[in-house]
Design a protein around this motif. Structure first.
Motif, PDB file in Angstrom:
ATOM      1  N   ASP A   1      51.117  13.158  55.759  1.00  0.00           N
ATOM      2  CA  ASP A   1      51.381  12.569  54.444  1.00  0.00           C
ATOM      3  C   ASP A   1      51.736  11.088  54.601  1.00  0.00           C
ATOM      4  O   ASP A   1      52.810  10.757  55.109  1.00  0.00           O
ATOM      5  CB  ASP A   1      52.518  13.345  53.762  1.00  0.00           C
ATOM      6  N   GLU A   2      50.837  10.233  54.185  1.00  0.00           N
ATOM      7  CA  GLU A   2      50.987   8.778  54.321  1.00  0.00           C
ATOM      8  C   GLU A   2      51.564   8.403  55.687  1.00  0.00           C
ATOM      9  O   GLU A   2      52.640   7.801  55.788  1.00  0.00           O
ATOM     10  CB  GLU A   2      51.861   8.228  53.178  1.00  0.00           C
TER      11      GLU A   2
ATOM     12  N   SER B   1      51.497  14.885  47.748  1.00  0.00           N
ATOM     13  CA  SER B   1      52.526  15.528  48.577  1.00  0.00           C
ATOM     14  C   SER B   1      52.752  16.973  48.143  1.00  0.00           C
ATOM     15  O   SER B   1      52.947  17.856  48.987  1.00  0.00           O
ATOM     16  CB  SER B   1      53.849  14.758  48.492  1.00  0.00           C
TER      17      SER B   1
ATOM     18  N   GLN C   1      56.006  12.254  55.074  1.00  0.00           N
ATOM     19  CA  GLN C   1      55.958  10.800  54.966  1.00  0.00           C
ATOM     20  C   GLN C   1      57.249  10.181  55.526  1.00  0.00           C
ATOM     21  O   GLN C   1      57.207   9.193  56.256  1.00  0.00           O
ATOM     22  CB  GLN C   1      55.800  10.403  53.490  1.00  0.00           C
TER      23      GLN C   1
HETATM   24 MG    MG Z   1      53.616  11.586  48.243  1.00  0.00          MG
END
Ligand code: MG
Ligand code: ADP
Length: 283
Positions: free
Chosen positions: A165-166, A45, A88
Protein backbone atom coordinates in the motif's frame (compact mmCIF):
# COMPACT_ATOMS: atom_id res chain seq x y z
CA UNK A 1 -1.98 -18.66 -16.54
CA UNK A 2 -4.69 -19.30 -14.00
CA UNK A 3 -6.47 -16.81 -11.78
CA UNK A 4 -4.91 -16.46 -8.36
CA UNK A 5 -7.10 -13.70 -6.91
CA UNK A 6 -10.70 -13.06 -7.74
CA UNK A 7 -12.73 -10.26 -6.18
CA UNK A 8 -16.43 -10.74 -6.84
CA UNK A 9 -19.04 -8.01 -6.34
CA UNK A 10 -17.39 -6.75 -3.16
CA UNK A 11 -18.76 -3.88 -1.16
CA UNK A 12 -17.55 -2.58 2.17
CA UNK A 13 -19.27 -0.26 4.56
CA UNK A 14 -17.52 1.11 7.66
CA UNK A 15 -19.43 1.31 10.94
CA UNK A 16 -20.07 5.05 10.49
CA UNK A 17 -21.88 4.27 7.25
CA UNK A 18 -19.09 5.21 4.80
CA UNK A 19 -19.42 3.08 1.68
CA UNK A 20 -15.73 2.61 0.98
CA UNK A 21 -16.17 -0.06 -1.72
CA UNK A 22 -19.08 -0.39 -4.09
CA UNK A 23 -19.60 -3.63 -5.96
CA UNK A 24 -15.97 -4.20 -6.98
CA UNK A 25 -15.05 -7.12 -9.24
CA UNK A 26 -11.83 -8.13 -10.97
CA UNK A 27 -9.52 -11.12 -11.38
CA UNK A 28 -5.78 -11.37 -11.50
CA UNK A 29 -3.66 -14.16 -12.93
CA UNK A 30 -0.60 -15.58 -11.22
CA UNK A 31 2.43 -13.37 -11.75
CA UNK A 32 0.51 -10.35 -13.04
CA UNK A 33 1.82 -6.96 -11.90
CA UNK A 34 -1.17 -4.98 -10.72
CA UNK A 35 -1.41 -1.31 -9.80
CA UNK A 36 -4.32 0.28 -7.91
CA UNK A 37 -4.81 3.98 -8.63
CA UNK A 38 -7.20 6.59 -7.33
CA UNK A 39 -7.26 9.77 -5.30
CA UNK A 40 -7.21 9.84 -1.50
CA UNK A 41 -10.23 8.12 -0.03
CA UNK A 42 -11.09 6.21 -3.22
CA UNK A 43 -10.99 2.84 -1.44
CA UNK A 44 -7.55 1.40 -2.26
CA UNK A 45 -6.51 0.66 1.32
CA UNK A 46 -9.92 -0.73 2.22
CA UNK A 47 -9.70 -3.16 -0.68
CA UNK A 48 -6.21 -4.25 0.39
CA UNK A 49 -7.51 -4.86 3.92
CA UNK A 50 -10.35 -6.96 2.49
CA UNK A 51 -7.98 -8.91 0.24
CA UNK A 52 -5.77 -9.71 3.23
CA UNK A 53 -8.77 -10.79 5.31
CA UNK A 54 -8.42 -8.05 7.97
CA UNK A 55 -11.80 -6.69 6.85
CA UNK A 56 -14.65 -8.87 5.66
CA UNK A 57 -16.59 -7.43 2.72
CA UNK A 58 -20.11 -6.46 3.71
CA UNK A 59 -21.22 -8.00 0.43
CA UNK A 60 -19.47 -10.17 -2.16
CA UNK A 61 -16.62 -12.63 -1.99
CA UNK A 62 -12.86 -12.83 -2.38
CA UNK A 63 -11.29 -16.00 -3.75
CA UNK A 64 -7.68 -17.12 -3.54
CA UNK A 65 -6.78 -19.92 -5.96
CA UNK A 66 -10.48 -20.37 -6.62
CA UNK A 67 -11.42 -20.80 -2.94
CA UNK A 68 -13.31 -18.21 -0.87
CA UNK A 69 -11.55 -16.87 2.23
CA UNK A 70 -12.62 -18.81 5.34
CA UNK A 71 -13.35 -16.26 8.06
CA UNK A 72 -12.38 -18.38 11.04
CA UNK A 73 -9.14 -18.28 13.07
CA UNK A 74 -7.43 -21.09 11.21
CA UNK A 75 -8.65 -20.02 7.79
CA UNK A 76 -7.54 -16.43 8.30
CA UNK A 77 -4.13 -17.39 9.66
CA UNK A 78 -3.60 -19.52 6.59
CA UNK A 79 -4.93 -16.86 4.22
CA UNK A 80 -2.69 -14.17 5.71
CA UNK A 81 0.39 -16.32 5.34
CA UNK A 82 -0.38 -16.59 1.62
CA UNK A 83 -1.49 -13.00 1.04
CA UNK A 84 0.93 -10.62 2.74
CA UNK A 85 0.28 -6.92 3.23
CA UNK A 86 2.75 -4.08 3.68
CA UNK A 87 0.93 -1.13 5.24
CA UNK A 88 1.53 2.38 4.04
CA UNK A 89 2.51 3.44 7.55
CA UNK A 90 5.19 1.07 8.97
CA UNK A 91 4.29 2.05 12.54
CA UNK A 92 0.97 0.27 12.04
CA UNK A 93 2.85 -2.89 11.10
CA UNK A 94 5.87 -3.15 13.40
CA UNK A 95 5.21 -4.22 16.98
CA UNK A 96 8.38 -5.87 18.28
CA UNK A 97 11.25 -4.16 20.07
CA UNK A 98 14.07 -5.61 17.96
CA UNK A 99 14.46 -6.11 14.24
CA UNK A 100 15.19 -9.81 14.77
CA UNK A 101 12.05 -10.38 16.91
CA UNK A 102 9.99 -8.45 14.41
CA UNK A 103 11.04 -10.49 11.38
CA UNK A 104 10.96 -13.88 13.14
CA UNK A 105 7.56 -13.37 14.78
CA UNK A 106 5.43 -14.59 11.89
CA UNK A 107 7.24 -17.83 11.16
CA UNK A 108 7.66 -18.72 14.85
CA UNK A 109 3.92 -18.18 15.18
CA UNK A 110 3.39 -20.62 12.31
CA UNK A 111 5.37 -23.25 14.26
CA UNK A 112 8.75 -23.07 12.51
CA UNK A 113 11.49 -24.24 14.93
CA UNK A 114 13.97 -21.68 16.29
CA UNK A 115 17.06 -22.87 14.40
CA UNK A 116 15.24 -22.91 11.10
CA UNK A 117 13.74 -19.49 11.80
CA UNK A 118 17.20 -18.16 12.55
CA UNK A 119 18.49 -19.23 9.13
CA UNK A 120 15.46 -17.74 7.39
CA UNK A 121 15.73 -14.39 9.23
CA UNK A 122 19.45 -14.08 8.39
CA UNK A 123 18.74 -14.85 4.75
CA UNK A 124 15.95 -12.31 4.45
CA UNK A 125 17.97 -9.64 6.30
CA UNK A 126 20.78 -10.07 3.80
CA UNK A 127 18.45 -10.03 0.82
CA UNK A 128 16.71 -6.85 1.97
CA UNK A 129 19.94 -5.12 3.07
CA UNK A 130 18.88 -4.97 6.71
CA UNK A 131 22.17 -6.28 8.20
CA UNK A 132 23.77 -2.82 8.73
CA UNK A 133 21.02 -1.77 11.15
CA UNK A 134 19.82 -5.13 12.48
CA UNK A 135 20.96 -4.36 16.06
CA UNK A 136 18.97 -1.13 16.35
CA UNK A 137 15.66 -1.05 18.22
CA UNK A 138 12.78 -0.84 15.74
CA UNK A 139 11.52 2.51 17.06
CA UNK A 140 14.90 4.11 16.28
CA UNK A 141 14.89 3.16 12.59
CA UNK A 142 14.35 5.68 9.80
CA UNK A 143 11.17 5.53 7.73
CA UNK A 144 13.03 3.81 4.89
CA UNK A 145 14.59 1.23 7.22
CA UNK A 146 11.21 0.53 8.81
CA UNK A 147 9.80 -0.10 5.34
CA UNK A 148 12.60 -2.61 4.64
CA UNK A 149 11.73 -4.46 7.88
CA UNK A 150 8.00 -4.36 7.10
CA UNK A 151 8.71 -5.97 3.72
CA UNK A 152 10.91 -8.60 5.40
CA UNK A 153 8.02 -9.37 7.80
CA UNK A 154 5.90 -10.31 4.83
CA UNK A 155 8.47 -11.93 2.53
CA UNK A 156 9.70 -14.37 5.19
CA UNK A 157 6.28 -16.03 5.14
CA UNK A 158 6.84 -17.02 1.46
CA UNK A 159 3.47 -15.63 0.36
CA UNK A 160 2.07 -16.18 -3.10
CA UNK A 161 0.54 -12.68 -3.18
CA UNK A 162 1.91 -9.42 -1.75
CA UNK A 163 -0.09 -6.22 -1.35
CA UNK A 164 1.99 -3.06 -1.04
CA UNK A 165 0.00 0.00 0.00
CA UNK A 166 1.74 3.13 -1.30
CA UNK A 167 5.12 1.52 -0.62
CA UNK A 168 7.29 4.50 -1.61
CA UNK A 169 5.06 7.42 -0.65
CA UNK A 170 7.24 8.61 2.23
CA UNK A 171 10.64 7.49 0.98
CA UNK A 172 13.69 9.34 -0.29
CA UNK A 173 14.92 8.54 -3.83
CA UNK A 174 17.47 5.99 -2.62
CA UNK A 175 14.90 4.00 -0.61
CA UNK A 176 12.35 4.35 -3.40
CA UNK A 177 14.80 2.71 -5.79
CA UNK A 178 15.66 0.04 -3.21
CA UNK A 179 12.00 -0.85 -2.58
CA UNK A 180 11.31 -0.98 -6.33
CA UNK A 181 14.24 -3.36 -6.74
CA UNK A 182 12.76 -5.58 -4.00
CA UNK A 183 9.40 -5.47 -5.76
CA UNK A 184 11.00 -6.60 -9.03
CA UNK A 185 12.68 -9.44 -7.18
CA UNK A 186 9.33 -10.55 -5.72
CA UNK A 187 7.96 -10.71 -9.26
CA UNK A 188 10.98 -12.73 -10.42
CA UNK A 189 10.26 -15.22 -7.62
CA UNK A 190 6.77 -15.73 -9.06
CA UNK A 191 4.91 -13.74 -6.40
CA UNK A 192 1.83 -11.88 -7.62
CA UNK A 193 2.34 -8.26 -6.59
CA UNK A 194 -0.29 -5.55 -6.09
CA UNK A 195 0.91 -1.98 -5.59
CA UNK A 196 -1.19 1.06 -4.79
CA UNK A 197 0.49 4.31 -5.74
CA UNK A 198 0.04 7.90 -6.88
CA UNK A 199 3.15 7.66 -9.03
CA UNK A 200 1.74 7.52 -12.54
CA UNK A 201 5.17 7.26 -14.18
CA UNK A 202 5.93 4.16 -12.15
CA UNK A 203 2.49 2.67 -12.78
CA UNK A 204 2.96 3.24 -16.50
CA UNK A 205 6.36 1.57 -16.69
CA UNK A 206 5.78 -1.25 -14.25
CA UNK A 207 2.19 -2.50 -14.34
CA UNK A 208 0.64 -5.19 -16.54
CA UNK A 209 -2.79 -4.28 -15.29
CA UNK A 210 -4.15 -1.07 -13.79
CA UNK A 211 -7.36 -0.68 -11.80
CA UNK A 212 -8.62 2.84 -11.18
CA UNK A 213 -10.92 3.70 -8.26
CA UNK A 214 -13.02 6.73 -7.47
CA UNK A 215 -15.35 7.08 -4.48
CA UNK A 216 -15.23 3.34 -3.87
CA UNK A 217 -16.14 2.45 -7.44
CA UNK A 218 -14.07 0.71 -10.10
CA UNK A 219 -13.83 3.33 -12.84
CA UNK A 220 -11.49 1.52 -15.22
CA UNK A 221 -9.46 -1.63 -15.67
CA UNK A 222 -6.93 -2.34 -18.39
CA UNK A 223 -3.37 -2.12 -19.63
CA UNK A 224 -1.59 1.13 -18.69
CA UNK A 225 -1.08 2.04 -22.35
CA UNK A 226 -4.80 1.69 -23.07
CA UNK A 227 -5.96 3.70 -20.07
CA UNK A 228 -3.33 6.41 -19.70
CA UNK A 229 -3.81 7.87 -23.18
CA UNK A 230 -7.37 8.77 -22.13
CA UNK A 231 -6.76 12.23 -20.69
CA UNK A 232 -10.35 12.90 -19.67
CA UNK A 233 -10.77 9.56 -17.90
CA UNK A 234 -7.50 10.00 -16.02
CA UNK A 235 -8.24 13.55 -14.94
CA UNK A 236 -11.81 12.76 -13.94
CA UNK A 237 -10.37 10.20 -11.51
CA UNK A 238 -8.18 12.89 -9.88
CA UNK A 239 -5.03 11.55 -11.53
CA UNK A 240 -2.56 12.96 -14.04
CA UNK A 241 -1.23 11.30 -17.17
CA UNK A 242 2.31 9.90 -17.00
CA UNK A 243 4.92 12.46 -18.12
CA UNK A 244 6.01 10.47 -21.16
CA UNK A 245 2.42 10.05 -22.41
CA UNK A 246 1.62 13.74 -21.91
CA UNK A 247 4.77 14.83 -23.74
CA UNK A 248 4.27 12.34 -26.58
CA UNK A 249 0.71 13.53 -27.13
CA UNK A 250 1.78 17.16 -27.10
CA UNK A 251 4.60 16.51 -29.60
CA UNK A 252 2.09 14.76 -31.86
CA UNK A 253 -0.33 17.65 -31.56
CA UNK A 254 2.41 20.06 -32.63
CA UNK A 255 3.28 17.90 -35.62
CA UNK A 256 6.76 17.11 -34.30
CA UNK A 257 5.94 13.38 -34.06
CA UNK A 258 3.18 11.38 -35.68
CA UNK A 259 0.69 9.16 -33.89
CA UNK A 260 1.54 6.31 -36.25
CA UNK A 261 4.38 5.50 -33.89
CA UNK A 262 3.75 3.11 -31.02
CA UNK A 263 3.30 5.17 -27.88
CA UNK A 264 6.62 5.13 -25.97
CA UNK A 265 6.87 3.44 -22.57
CA UNK A 266 9.90 5.32 -21.29
CA UNK A 267 11.49 8.75 -21.67
CA UNK A 268 14.45 6.98 -23.27
CA UNK A 269 12.20 5.65 -26.06
CA UNK A 270 10.70 9.07 -26.61
CA UNK A 271 14.18 10.55 -26.80
CA UNK A 272 15.05 7.98 -29.47
CA UNK A 273 11.98 8.99 -31.50
CA UNK A 274 13.06 12.63 -31.44
CA UNK A 275 16.66 11.83 -32.37
CA UNK A 276 15.31 9.68 -35.22
CA UNK A 277 13.18 12.59 -36.49
CA UNK A 278 16.13 14.97 -36.42
CA UNK A 279 18.27 12.52 -38.40
CA UNK A 280 15.48 12.06 -40.95
CA UNK A 281 15.32 15.82 -41.50
CA UNK A 282 19.07 16.31 -41.82
CA UNK A 283 19.38 13.59 -44.49
MG1 MG B 1 -4.81 4.40 1.39
P1 ADP C 1 -7.54 5.24 -0.09
O1 ADP C 1 -6.64 4.20 0.45
O2 ADP C 1 -7.80 5.12 -1.54
O3 ADP C 1 -7.06 6.62 0.29
P2 ADP C 1 -9.41 4.33 1.94
O4 ADP C 1 -9.72 2.91 1.65
O5 ADP C 1 -8.44 4.62 3.04
O6 ADP C 1 -8.97 5.07 0.59
O7 ADP C 1 -10.76 5.10 2.31
C1 ADP C 1 -11.94 4.92 1.57
C2 ADP C 1 -13.08 5.62 2.31
O8 ADP C 1 -13.33 4.98 3.55
C3 ADP C 1 -12.78 7.08 2.65
O9 ADP C 1 -13.96 7.80 2.50
C4 ADP C 1 -12.36 7.03 4.11
O10 ADP C 1 -12.67 8.23 4.77
C5 ADP C 1 -13.21 5.89 4.62
N1 ADP C 1 -12.56 5.17 5.76
C6 ADP C 1 -11.37 4.60 5.81
N2 ADP C 1 -11.14 4.02 7.00
C7 ADP C 1 -12.25 4.24 7.73
C8 ADP C 1 -12.65 3.88 9.07
N3 ADP C 1 -11.88 3.17 9.86
N4 ADP C 1 -13.89 4.30 9.47
C9 ADP C 1 -14.70 5.01 8.68
N5 ADP C 1 -14.38 5.37 7.42
C10 ADP C 1 -13.18 4.99 6.96
Amino acid sequence: MKEIVSVQNCSYQYEDGTEALKNISFSVRKGEKVVFLGGNGSGKSTLFLCMNGILRPTRGEILLDGKPIAYNRKGLLQHRSKVGIVFQEPDNQLFSASVYQEISFGILNMGVVKEQAHVAVKEIMEELEIMPFQKKPVHCLSGGQKKQVAIADVLIMSPSVILLDEPTSALDPRHTKLVRRFIDRMVEKGITVFVSTHDMDYAYEWADKVIIFKNGERMALGKPKELFVQKELIESCNLVQPTVVKLFQSLCQHGILTREKEIPTTMKELEQYLIGEKEKHSE
